[in-house]
Enzyme design. Structure first.
Site, short mmCIF file in Angstrom:
data_model
loop_
_atom_site.label_atom_id
_atom_site.label_comp_id
_atom_site.label_asym_id
_atom_site.label_seq_id
_atom_site.Cartn_x
_atom_site.Cartn_y
_atom_site.Cartn_z
N ASP A 23 -11.72 -64.55 -90.14
CA ASP A 23 -12.19 -64.19 -88.79
C ASP A 23 -11.00 -64.39 -87.87
O ASP A 23 -9.96 -64.91 -88.27
CB ASP A 23 -13.35 -65.12 -88.39
N SER A 24 -11.18 -63.99 -86.60
CA SER A 24 -10.12 -64.20 -85.63
C SER A 24 -9.94 -65.69 -85.32
O SER A 24 -8.87 -66.11 -84.92
CB SER A 24 -10.48 -63.48 -84.34
N CYS A 71 -16.01 -61.27 -89.54
CA CYS A 71 -15.79 -60.96 -88.13
C CYS A 71 -16.30 -59.53 -87.92
O CYS A 71 -15.94 -58.62 -88.68
CB CYS A 71 -14.29 -61.02 -87.84
N GLU A 127 -16.48 -70.87 -77.76
CA GLU A 127 -15.28 -71.56 -78.25
C GLU A 127 -14.99 -72.81 -77.43
O GLU A 127 -14.45 -73.78 -77.93
CB GLU A 127 -14.05 -70.62 -78.17
N CYS A 131 -21.79 -60.56 -83.60
CA CYS A 131 -20.56 -61.34 -83.51
C CYS A 131 -20.82 -62.65 -84.23
O CYS A 131 -21.90 -63.25 -84.07
CB CYS A 131 -20.23 -61.59 -82.04
N HIS A 187 -19.84 -65.51 -83.78
CA HIS A 187 -19.99 -66.70 -82.93
C HIS A 187 -21.45 -66.92 -82.50
O HIS A 187 -21.83 -68.03 -82.14
CB HIS A 187 -19.17 -66.57 -81.65
#
Ligand code: DGL
Length: 278
Positions: free
Chosen positions: A14-15, A77, A163, A195, A197
Site C-alpha cells: 500500500d502507499s 491499496c 493517519e 480505500c 484506510h
C-alpha cells in the site's frame, strides 16, 4: 503458474499503513500464512499521484516482493488497484498470483444483488481522488449489471485524518458527516469503502447511517478472496508447520508511522526500512 510453494509468504503493499487493515483480515482468516507487508511511505499519498507514477511505484514494489519470494502479491491499496493492477499482472506473469482489492468488492455487490433479487439500485463509493476519477468500480459493476447506478465521491480528507489518528472523535464525526450527506450519496442501497484506510472509521459510518446502509469493506472480502484463490492453486499453508512470520517494511522510516501501525494491525509491529528508492 511457476512452481510455487505454500510456505512462501503472501506479499502485500500500500502507499502507507492503510493496507495493514487488509493484512490484519488475512492474518485472522489464514493464521498459518507468512506475510510480508510493504508501505511505500516515501510516496504517500497515492491518491493524488498520476497513473504513470503509481504504475512505476507498483512495478518496483512488486519486484521487491518477488525478490522476497512471495507466492502471491496483494495490491492492498484501492488507488494502486485501480490504476496499476493490469500493469502489475503483466509484469508478474506466472511468477506469483496477483490480487487487487477492487474485484472482491465488486463480486460482493453483484452477489448480494442476486441474493436480494435485484434490490440494489444505487451503490455509493468513497475513495481517494485517483480511485474515484478512474471510475473503476462503476465500470466493473455496470459491465455485469447495467441496472445498478454507481455514484463515486472522492473523500480526500479521510486518509490524512485517519493517519493522524483522528477517528472515533468529534472531528472525525464532523468530517465523515459532511462527506456522507452529499447529494451524490443520497438514497444509496450500499456503500463501498473504497480505500484500505476506511475500516478504521467503519463504526462511525455505521452510526451515521444507523445500520440502514450496508457497508462493503474491502478487507474482509479480500481475505476471503485470497483464501479461495490459494485453495484453488493448492497453495494454502497448512497448520502444524513452523510458526508463521510477519515482516513489515516501509520505504521511508519515521517514528510517527510505527505509533499508528498498532491500531491498523491490532498488534505491536516493528517497521523496517527497505531502501528501494534510496
Ligand atoms: N490506502 C490507499 C487506498 O486504498 C489510499 C491512501 C493514499 O492516498 O495513499 O487507496
Amino acid at each position: 503458474m511457476k512452481q510455487l510453494d505454500s510456505n512462501q509468504p503472501i506479499g502485500l503493499f500500500d502507499s502507507g499503513i492503510g493496507g495493514l487493515t487488509v493484512a490484519k483480515a488475512i492474518k485472522e482468516k489464514l493464521p498459518e500464512e507468512n506475510l510480508i507487508y510493504f508501505g511505500d511511505t516515501a510516496h504517500l499519498p497515492y491518491g493524488d499521484k498520476s497513473p504513470d507514477s503509481i504504475k512505476y511505484y507498483a512495478i518496483r514494489i512488486a519486484q521487491f516482493l518477488l525478490d522476497n519470494k512471495c507466492k502471491m502479491i496483494v495490491i492492498a491499496c484501492n488507488t494502486a488497484s485501480a490504476l496499476a493492477y493490469d500493469t502489475v499482472k503483466d509484469f508478474i506473469g506466472k511468477r506469483a498470483l496477483v490480487v487487487n482489492v477492487i474485484d472482491p468488492v465488486v463480486k460482493k455487490i453483484l452477489d448480494s444483488n442476486v441474493k436480494l433479487r435485484g434490490k440494489i439500485k444505487k451503490v455509493g463509493v468513497i475513495g481517494t481522488k485517483g480511485t474515484i476519477k478512474s471510475g473503476i468500480h462503476a465500470r466493473k459493476i455496470v459491465e455485469v449489471n447495467k441496472s445498478i447506478e454507481v455514484s463515486g465521491l472522492a473523500t480526500p480528507l479521510l486518509v490524512p485524518m485517519i493517519e493522524e489518528g483522528f477517528f472515533n472523535n468529534k472531528i472525525s464525526r464532523t468530517v465523515i458527516n459532511s462527506y456522507l450527506t452529499r447529494p451524490k450519496l443520497n438514497h444509496i442501497d450500499a456503500l463501498i469503502l473504497g480505500c484500505t484506510h476506511y475500516p478504521l472509521i467503519k463504526n462511525e459510518i455505521e452510526e451515521l447511517y444507523k445500520g440502514r446502509v450496508p457497508l462493503i469493506d474491502a478487507a474482509d472480502e479480500v481475505a476471503e478472496f485470497v483464501s479461495q484463490k490459494l485453495k484453488k492453486h493448492k497453495l494454502l499453508r497448512l497448520r502444524g508447520r513452523k510458526k508463521p512470520f510477519y515482516r513489515f517494511y516501509v520505504s521511508d522510516y519515521t517514528d510517527g508511522f510505527e505509533k499508528n501501525t498498532n491500531s491498523f494491525f491490532n498488534q505491536k509491529i516493528k517497521l523496517e526500512e527497505a531502501r528501494i528508492w534510496k
